[in-house]
Design an enzyme around this catalytic site. Structure first.
Site, short mmCIF file in Angstrom:
data_model
loop_
_atom_site.label_atom_id
_atom_site.label_comp_id
_atom_site.label_asym_id
_atom_site.label_seq_id
_atom_site.Cartn_x
_atom_site.Cartn_y
_atom_site.Cartn_z
N MET A 144 0.84 -1.20 0.00
CA MET A 144 0.00 0.00 0.00
C MET A 144 0.87 1.24 0.00
O MET A 144 1.73 1.40 0.87
CB MET A 144 -0.90 0.02 1.24
CG MET A 144 -1.94 -1.07 1.25
SD MET A 144 -2.82 -1.10 2.84
CE MET A 144 -1.58 -1.89 3.87
N ILE A 156 1.77 -5.32 8.19
CA ILE A 156 3.19 -4.99 8.38
C ILE A 156 3.39 -3.49 8.23
O ILE A 156 3.02 -2.90 7.20
CB ILE A 156 4.06 -5.73 7.36
CG1 ILE A 156 3.82 -7.24 7.45
CG2 ILE A 156 5.55 -5.41 7.57
CD1 ILE A 156 4.39 -8.01 6.29
N GLY A 176 1.59 4.06 4.68
CA GLY A 176 2.44 3.20 3.87
C GLY A 176 2.78 1.89 4.55
O GLY A 176 3.33 1.87 5.63
N SER A 177 2.46 0.78 3.94
CA SER A 177 2.62 -0.50 4.61
C SER A 177 2.35 -1.64 3.65
O SER A 177 2.23 -1.45 2.44
CB SER A 177 1.68 -0.57 5.80
OG SER A 177 0.40 -0.10 5.43
N ARG A 178 2.20 -2.84 4.23
CA ARG A 178 2.01 -4.04 3.42
C ARG A 178 1.20 -5.06 4.22
O ARG A 178 1.26 -5.08 5.45
CB ARG A 178 3.40 -4.58 3.06
CG ARG A 178 3.50 -6.03 2.70
CD ARG A 178 4.92 -6.35 2.32
NE ARG A 178 5.20 -7.78 2.38
CZ ARG A 178 6.32 -8.33 1.94
NH1 ARG A 178 7.26 -7.58 1.44
NH2 ARG A 178 6.50 -9.64 2.03
#
Length: 223
Positions: free
Chosen positions: A97, A155, A185-187
């Site tokens: 993301m 994450i 911002g991440s995953r």
């Protein structure tokens, strides 16, 4: 509509931007600098509003499908050895993301939550290979009727400093409903049985609660 995790930040940002615009209007003599400062303040407000937006999503619940838990881009499709819960090989689908994506996390499948754990950690960039094991993260396992136990992991990325996880062990998970939020911002990794049929491709853009990530084998039956 905005996510509840961002309402305080949105209000603070709104009032801060309003003050900056007023101060620039009354105390900056140079009209060019005045417009630049006011324009930048408005851009910041727009970015904050966009980041915390929470569009209504209607998921077509389906026990035979795993839906994307977040908006973003598919960056990993591979088999890995999962060591936290399964201790066996699993199929991993990872979604990255960017700060402009919707950051609401949604349950990828319906079932009962078997495991939910928060792990403090580092803030490596979200696409780093070791971010799944070393970054701040949460791990949730859902027992589903067709896929058995599936795992998804929020994450934190290099900019993220807070992960919100609503999943609690023993509770019911409903596909497409909110399960958490990650800031800036991440995953998200989704770990499935290795025989799951992948329905997406690398670099494909997906939408949370809408895009099907994987399906069950057609010959698995209805039992």
């Amino acid at each position: 509509m905005f996510h509840r995790e961002g309402r305080t930040i949105i209000l603070l940002t709104f009032f801060t931007v309003a003050i900056i615009i007023l101060l620039a209007h009354f105390y900056m003599g140079n009209p060019t600098y005045k417009l630049i400062v006011q324009g930048l303040a408005l851009v910041v407000l727009i970015l904050i509003l966009q980041f915390f937006r929470n569009p209504k999503r209607i998921s077509n619940k389906n026990f035979n499908e795993i839906h994307a838990p977040v908006d973003g881009k598919v960056v990993v499709i591979e088999r890995i050895m999962e060591k936290e819960y399964f201790n066996e090989e699993r199929l991993q689908i990872s979604i990255f993301m960017s700060p402009v994506n919707v950051h609401v996390t949604r349950y990828p499948a319906s079932g009962v939550i078997q495991y939910s754990k928060y792990h403090p950690g580092k803030y490596l960039v979200a696409w780093h290979p070791k971010s799944s094991e070393e970054n701040e993260r949460t791990t949730v396992v859902i027992r589903t009727p067709k896929f058995g136990d599936i795992l998804y992991r929020q994450i934190a990325g290099a900019m993220a400093r807070r992960i919100v996880n609503y999943a609690e062990e023993g509770e019911s998970a409903q596909q497409g409903e909110e399960s958490g939020f990650i800031k800036f911002g991440s995953r998200v990794d989704v770990l499935l049985p290795v025989d799951a049929r992948v329905a997406v491709k690398l670099n494909q853009k997906v939408k949370g609660a809408i895009t099907c990530l994987a399906t069950i084998k057609e010959n698995d039956g209805e039992g």
